[in-house]
Design an enzyme around this catalytic site. Structure first.
Site, PDB file in Angstrom:
ATOM      1  N   GLY A  62       0.811  -1.211   0.000  1.00  0.00           N
ATOM      2  CA  GLY A  62       0.000   0.000   0.000  1.00  0.00           C
ATOM      3  C   GLY A  62       0.844   1.260   0.000  1.00  0.00           C
ATOM      4  O   GLY A  62       2.085   1.204  -0.002  1.00  0.00           O
ATOM      5  N   ASP A  81       0.817  -8.695   2.222  1.00  0.00           N
ATOM      6  CA  ASP A  81      -0.317  -7.965   1.646  1.00  0.00           C
ATOM      7  C   ASP A  81      -1.226  -8.976   0.956  1.00  0.00           C
ATOM      8  O   ASP A  81      -0.741 -10.027   0.529  1.00  0.00           O
ATOM      9  CB  ASP A  81       0.179  -6.927   0.617  1.00  0.00           C
ATOM     10  CG  ASP A  81      -0.736  -5.721   0.532  1.00  0.00           C
ATOM     11  OD1 ASP A  81      -1.913  -5.917   0.164  1.00  0.00           O
ATOM     12  OD2 ASP A  81      -0.298  -4.595   0.849  1.00  0.00           O
ATOM     13  N   THR A  83      -6.315  -3.601  -1.754  1.00  0.00           N
ATOM     14  CA  THR A  83      -6.181  -2.206  -2.221  1.00  0.00           C
ATOM     15  C   THR A  83      -4.722  -1.854  -2.506  1.00  0.00           C
ATOM     16  O   THR A  83      -4.448  -0.775  -3.017  1.00  0.00           O
ATOM     17  CB  THR A  83      -6.740  -1.201  -1.175  1.00  0.00           C
ATOM     18  OG1 THR A  83      -6.073  -1.426   0.071  1.00  0.00           O
ATOM     19  CG2 THR A  83      -8.231  -1.360  -0.994  1.00  0.00           C
ATOM     20  N   GLY A  84      -3.810  -2.728  -2.177  1.00  0.00           N
ATOM     21  CA  GLY A  84      -2.384  -2.474  -2.433  1.00  0.00           C
ATOM     22  C   GLY A  84      -2.021  -2.746  -3.884  1.00  0.00           C
ATOM     23  O   GLY A  84      -2.804  -3.343  -4.627  1.00  0.00           O
ATOM     24  N   VAL A  88      -4.345 -11.081   6.363  1.00  0.00           N
ATOM     25  CA  VAL A  88      -4.062 -11.178   7.808  1.00  0.00           C
ATOM     26  C   VAL A  88      -5.305 -11.455   8.652  1.00  0.00           C
ATOM     27  O   VAL A  88      -5.187 -11.664   9.856  1.00  0.00           O
ATOM     28  CB  VAL A  88      -3.328  -9.915   8.349  1.00  0.00           C
ATOM     29  CG1 VAL A  88      -1.976  -9.764   7.701  1.00  0.00           C
ATOM     30  CG2 VAL A  88      -4.179  -8.661   8.192  1.00  0.00           C
ATOM     31  N   TYR A 118     -14.974   1.718   9.384  1.00  0.00           N
ATOM     32  CA  TYR A 118     -13.543   2.035   9.515  1.00  0.00           C
ATOM     33  C   TYR A 118     -13.258   2.574  10.914  1.00  0.00           C
ATOM     34  O   TYR A 118     -12.366   2.099  11.611  1.00  0.00           O
ATOM     35  CB  TYR A 118     -13.168   3.067   8.456  1.00  0.00           C
ATOM     36  CG  TYR A 118     -11.699   3.430   8.397  1.00  0.00           C
ATOM     37  CD1 TYR A 118     -10.744   2.486   8.022  1.00  0.00           C
ATOM     38  CD2 TYR A 118     -11.261   4.730   8.682  1.00  0.00           C
ATOM     39  CE1 TYR A 118      -9.395   2.823   7.940  1.00  0.00           C
ATOM     40  CE2 TYR A 118      -9.923   5.073   8.597  1.00  0.00           C
ATOM     41  CZ  TYR A 118      -8.997   4.122   8.223  1.00  0.00           C
ATOM     42  OH  TYR A 118      -7.662   4.459   8.133  1.00  0.00           O
ATOM     43  N   ARG A 120      -9.987   9.716  -2.760  1.00  0.00           N
ATOM     44  CA  ARG A 120      -9.598  10.760  -1.815  1.00  0.00           C
ATOM     45  C   ARG A 120      -9.467  12.091  -2.528  1.00  0.00           C
ATOM     46  O   ARG A 120      -9.266  12.147  -3.741  1.00  0.00           O
ATOM     47  CB  ARG A 120      -8.239  10.422  -1.202  1.00  0.00           C
ATOM     48  CG  ARG A 120      -8.333   9.344  -0.196  1.00  0.00           C
ATOM     49  CD  ARG A 120      -6.958   9.025   0.308  1.00  0.00           C
ATOM     50  NE  ARG A 120      -7.082   8.116   1.429  1.00  0.00           N
ATOM     51  CZ  ARG A 120      -7.370   8.499   2.668  1.00  0.00           C
ATOM     52  NH1 ARG A 120      -7.533   9.775   2.955  1.00  0.00           N
ATOM     53  NH2 ARG A 120      -7.486   7.614   3.618  1.00  0.00           N
TER      54      ARG A 120
HETATM   55  N1  UDP Z   1     -13.391  15.579  -1.028  1.00  0.00           N
HETATM   56  C1  UDP Z   1     -13.762  16.422  -2.035  1.00  0.00           C
HETATM   57  N2  UDP Z   1     -13.711  15.954  -3.326  1.00  0.00           N
HETATM   58  C2  UDP Z   1     -13.304  14.703  -3.655  1.00  0.00           C
HETATM   59  C3  UDP Z   1     -12.897  13.853  -2.604  1.00  0.00           C
HETATM   60  C4  UDP Z   1     -12.972  14.315  -1.308  1.00  0.00           C
HETATM   61  O1  UDP Z   1     -14.138  17.581  -1.811  1.00  0.00           O
HETATM   62  O2  UDP Z   1     -13.292  14.364  -4.863  1.00  0.00           O
HETATM   63  C5  UDP Z   1     -13.452  16.088   0.355  1.00  0.00           C
HETATM   64  C6  UDP Z   1     -14.127  15.140   1.344  1.00  0.00           C
HETATM   65  O3  UDP Z   1     -15.518  15.342   1.362  1.00  0.00           O
HETATM   66  C7  UDP Z   1     -13.463  15.540   2.644  1.00  0.00           C
HETATM   67  C8  UDP Z   1     -12.053  15.984   2.224  1.00  0.00           C
HETATM   68  O4  UDP Z   1     -12.141  16.262   0.826  1.00  0.00           O
HETATM   69  O5  UDP Z   1     -14.105  16.623   3.240  1.00  0.00           O
HETATM   70  C9  UDP Z   1     -10.982  14.939   2.438  1.00  0.00           C
HETATM   71  O6  UDP Z   1     -11.440  13.749   1.884  1.00  0.00           O
HETATM   72  P1  UDP Z   1     -10.571  12.438   1.764  1.00  0.00           P
HETATM   73  O7  UDP Z   1     -11.424  11.416   1.093  1.00  0.00           O
HETATM   74  O8  UDP Z   1      -9.270  12.756   1.156  1.00  0.00           O
HETATM   75  O9  UDP Z   1     -10.279  11.963   3.262  1.00  0.00           O
HETATM   76  P2  UDP Z   1     -11.035  12.088   4.665  1.00  0.00           P
HETATM   77  O10 UDP Z   1     -10.238  13.103   5.394  1.00  0.00           O
HETATM   78  O11 UDP Z   1     -12.469  12.540   4.488  1.00  0.00           O
HETATM   79  O12 UDP Z   1     -10.964  10.734   5.246  1.00  0.00           O
END
Ligand code: UDP
Length: 314
Positions: free
Chosen positions: A11, A32, A36-37, A58, A146, A187
């Site tokens: 990962g 692993d 997702t890795g 694991v 999670y 993300r």
């Molecule tokens: N986010 C966004 N657009 C995207 C993906 C995420 O605006 O395409 C926002 C998401 O709603 C959150 C922040 O960016 O408020 C960080 O999201 P991420 O999924 O990176 O990680 P989190 O901190 O929420 O686990």
């Protein structure tokens, strides 16, 4: 030669940890199941005799021949999109996986560091977040699988420490970025970079006023290494306190990439998306002498180079 087992080795974070421990002169056993890795992240280590790779899940009994000095448990889906798609695996790796590895640590008399997360604070009512804050988590919301798995991970790790005398370390990781992040993990940072490079809309969720604090991966790895070598068994936050709104963050990516076709587009805010997040790193400073050294401007530049190579433009 000290021997370390790293789970989630293929990962984003696991692969950087493999590199670091090889550099420090360890024999590294990477494990692993590639849920997702990506094996590409560790392929460069395969020719080394100090590196071994086990393809294993694991959540099933973990067998490693020979001695082990350290175990680093970094296996888990880790982006909101991943755990929405794989809720059961997410719960199992945090719960059953952690249990198996603690059993292994006990049998091998190894010191074990577990990857926890700022998500244990949920949508926090205290800002910035200190380790003593117990959090505001919705157990039945989309992030519950999670957040609660990681809260269980902390609880069982403490139980093995107090009841079985296993040497344990708990790190609470805040948002981290850098090369080897998956392009499509949903993300914010990979999404923004790929959209900006392709000249698409950068999908800002909500009005983008929610905040995060982004840490460059090399800084995080240094914090993990120091915590492992310390004698502190209570949770420690590791992250960069430099807080920014998601809208400003998208604008920074937009400016760095400089693609005139790209712009911001606003989408619905996902359920239970934390409104703020910023680590209080007083403990890490005092106990580990650690603080981040890579600015967001520098970290984003290095990460951009990686995404330029990875993102396919039609
Ligand atoms: N986010 C966004 N657009 C995207 C993906 C995420 O605006 O395409 C926002 C998401 O709603 C959150 C922040 O960016 O408020 C960080 O999201 P991420 O999924 O990176 O990680 P989190 O901190 O929420 O686990």
């Amino acid at each position: 030669m000290k021997r370390v087992l790293i789970t989630g080795a293929a990962g984003f974070l696991g692969s950087h940890l493999c590199d670091r421990f090889i550099k420090e002169g360890f024999h590294v056993i990477g494990m692993d199941n590639l849920l997702t890795g990506n094996i590409k992240n560790i392929e460069h280590l395969f020719p080394l005799k100090e590196f071994e790779y086990y393809h294993h899940d694991v959540t099933k009994f973990v067998h490693v021949p020979g001695e082990l000095d350290y175990i680093l448990h970094f296996a888990s889906p880790a982006s909101p999109i991943d755990y929405l798609k794989m809720p059961i695996q997410t719960l199992k790796v945090g719960a059953l996986g952690t249990h198996n590895l603690l059993g292994l640590a006990k049998a091998k008399k190894a010191r074990m560091l577990v990857a926890s997360t700022s998500e244990v604070y949920g949508d926090p009512l205290i800002h910035p977040q200190k380790e003593e804050y117990w959090g505001n988590v919705n157990p039945v919301g989309p992030r519950g699988v999670y957040d609660e798995a990681k809260r269980f991970l902390e609880a069982i790790t403490m139980a093995y420490h107090t009841f079985h005398g296993v040497e344990t370390r708990i790190i609470r990781i805040f948002n981290t970025y850098g090369p080897r992040m998956r392009v499509n993990d949903g993300r914010a940072l990979p999404a923004f970079f790929s959209q900006a490079i392709r000249g698409e809309g950068l999908t800002v969720f909500g009005d983008g006023s929610q905040t995060r604090s982004f840490c460059y991966v090399d800084d995080l790895v240094e914090g993990i290494y120091r915590l492992l070598m310390s004698d502190h068994h209570l949770p420690v936050n590791i992250g960069n306190p430099d807080e920014i709104t998601i809208k400003e963050f998208a604008e920074e990516v937009l400016e760095l990439v400089g693609n005139p076709k790209a712009k911001l587009t606003f989408k619905d805010l996902p359920k239970d998306d934390p409104k703020v997040r910023q680590p209080d790193i007083t403990k890490a400073k005092e106990i580990l002498g650690w603080e981040p050294t890579v600015s967001r401007a520098e970290g984003l530049k290095r990460t951009y180079e990686y995404f330029l190579k990875e993102v396919k433009v039609d």
